[in-house]
Motif scaffolding. Structure first.
Motif, PDB file in Angstrom:
ATOM      1  N   PRO A  47      37.404  50.037  40.049  1.00  0.00           N
ATOM      2  CA  PRO A  47      38.009  51.326  41.397  1.00  0.00           C
ATOM      3  C   PRO A  47      37.880  50.488  42.304  1.00  0.00           C
ATOM      4  N   HIS A  48      37.439  49.126  42.657  1.00  0.00           N
ATOM      5  CA  HIS A  48      36.996  48.248  42.966  1.00  0.00           C
ATOM      6  C   HIS A  48      37.741  46.827  43.089  1.00  0.00           C
ATOM      7  N   ALA A  49      38.648  46.553  42.493  1.00  0.00           N
ATOM      8  CA  ALA A  49      39.269  45.161  42.206  1.00  0.00           C
ATOM      9  C   ALA A  49      40.059  44.632  42.826  1.00  0.00           C
ATOM     10  N   ASP A  50      40.148  45.156  44.000  1.00  0.00           N
ATOM     11  CA  ASP A  50      40.399  44.328  45.831  1.00  0.00           C
ATOM     12  C   ASP A  50      39.532  43.668  45.773  1.00  0.00           C
ATOM     13  N   MET A  51      38.365  44.046  45.909  1.00  0.00           N
ATOM     14  CA  MET A  51      36.559  43.544  46.515  1.00  0.00           C
ATOM     15  C   MET A  51      36.477  41.940  45.373  1.00  0.00           C
ATOM     16  N   LEU A  52      37.390  42.586  44.185  1.00  0.00           N
ATOM     17  CA  LEU A  52      36.147  41.847  42.867  1.00  0.00           C
ATOM     18  C   LEU A  52      37.471  40.580  43.107  1.00  0.00           C
ATOM     19  N   ILE A  53      38.186  40.723  43.377  1.00  0.00           N
ATOM     20  CA  ILE A  53      39.446  39.753  43.298  1.00  0.00           C
ATOM     21  C   ILE A  53      38.875  38.509  44.269  1.00  0.00           C
ATOM     22  N   LYS A 177      33.045  29.430  35.445  1.00  0.00           N
ATOM     23  CA  LYS A 177      31.654  30.128  37.281  1.00  0.00           C
ATOM     24  C   LYS A 177      32.911  31.629  37.599  1.00  0.00           C
ATOM     25  N   VAL A 178      34.400  32.103  37.453  1.00  0.00           N
ATOM     26  CA  VAL A 178      34.386  33.192  37.929  1.00  0.00           C
ATOM     27  C   VAL A 178      34.387  33.935  37.204  1.00  0.00           C
TER      28      VAL A 178
END
Length: 301
Positions: A47-53, A177-178
């Motif tokens: 649900p927070h994919a954009d923040m994680l990316i 690392k990512v």
């Protein structure tokens, strides 16, 4: 960071691609863009994919400040320009140590000090002609892993004219690392593709991540592992399409015993470095290299 796969001529797409065409979940985020000068993507269902990316891309940018050949203020550029770097980043020391291990395991086929030779070939072919034997021999005098000194406080070259490139391993290292950053954020299932692939957990379909090898009918399914592919003909120096971008540090000449070759390993960095070296090695030599990696042999030259 423009990889040596892209700098002169690109014949095809990336060597390994995630297959997600069958995935129809509305919540799945598939970020696509450019990282390290190559096509990249990150796939996750969160649900927070954009923040994680955004965090992942910030990590890519941070590491480019260490490893880029083309950012003049990167740590690698400063080292190559000055022959010495004080207070190196942990990641630079880490990747140098890994590179040293792969150099030893492959009997010198993997050698990041190849950069003076690679620069010679790029410069000469850009001007429309091949380097001559004398020019190659001169450049070779500036190649040699034994002349890199590494400590926790300083990295330096033992003679002038040397330079490093991590274009044969940095894409895999940054994928690692990512993936580690996202794992620390609690993500168990994600695919990171920075030119080499790290696949954590399962795909949104609930099965291991499906991977397609370019110019190959085989499909692989990976979970909690990585894959890297090298192809000497993936980038070419000459307009005629005969001189591939992987140079043999032991001879100074273009090499390539395989048209393409993939390595699967827990570490994308190790897979990346090994796949680069293995292009210059025959099957018996490759199979003598220790480790838990797996091989996907392509067509022999």
């Amino acid at each position: 960071m423009i990889s040596r796969r892209r700098m002169i001529s690109i014949l095809g797409g990336v060597a390994a691609l995630p297959l997600i065409g069958s995935t129809s979940f509305a919540s799945v985020t598939n970020w696509r863009g450019i990282a390290l000068g190559a096509n990249a993507n990150i796939i996750l269902d969160h649900p927070h994919a954009d923040m994680l990316i955004d965090k992942a891309l910030a990590e890519v940018a941070r590491l480019e400040k260490v490893f880029s050949l083309y950012q003049t203020d990167s740590q690698l550029s400063v080292l190559n320009r000055q022959g010495k770097l004080d207070n190196p980043a942990f990641e630079l020391i880490d990747l140098l140590n890994l590179s040293g291990r792969i150099h030893r395991e492959t009997n010198g086929a993997f050698d990041p000090t190849i950069q003076p030779l690679w620069a010679l070939y790029a410069q000469k072919y850009s001007a429309g002609k091949a380097p001559n034997k004398r020019e190659i021999e001169v450049a070779r005098t500036n190649v040699g892993w034994a002349d890199v000194s590494v400590s926790s406080n300083t990295v330096s070259f033992n003679k002038p004219g040397m330079a490093l490139t991590f274009n044969g391993i940095a894409q895999g290292y940054i994928a690692d690392k990512v993936a580690a950053l996202l794992r620390q954020e609690g993500i168990q299932n994600v695919l990171v593709n920075t030119g080499e692939i790290s696949a954590l957990g399962m795909s949104p379909d609930g099965v291991p991540w499906p991977i397609s090898l370019a110019n190959d009918d085989r499909k692989l399914h990976l979970s909690n592992t990585s894959i890297a592919t090298s192809a000497p003909g993936g980038t070419l120096f000459d307009q005629a399409g005969t001189v591939g971008h992987i140079l043999d540090p032991r001879t100074g000449l273009p090499g390539g015993k395989w048209r393409n070759l993939s390595v699967i390993d827990k570490s994308a960095a190790r897979a990346d470095g090994l796949s680069t070296a293995f292009c210059l090695m025959d099957k018996a030599q490759i199979q003598s290299v220790p480790g838990a990696h797996e091989l996907v042999f392509g067509e022999a030259v």
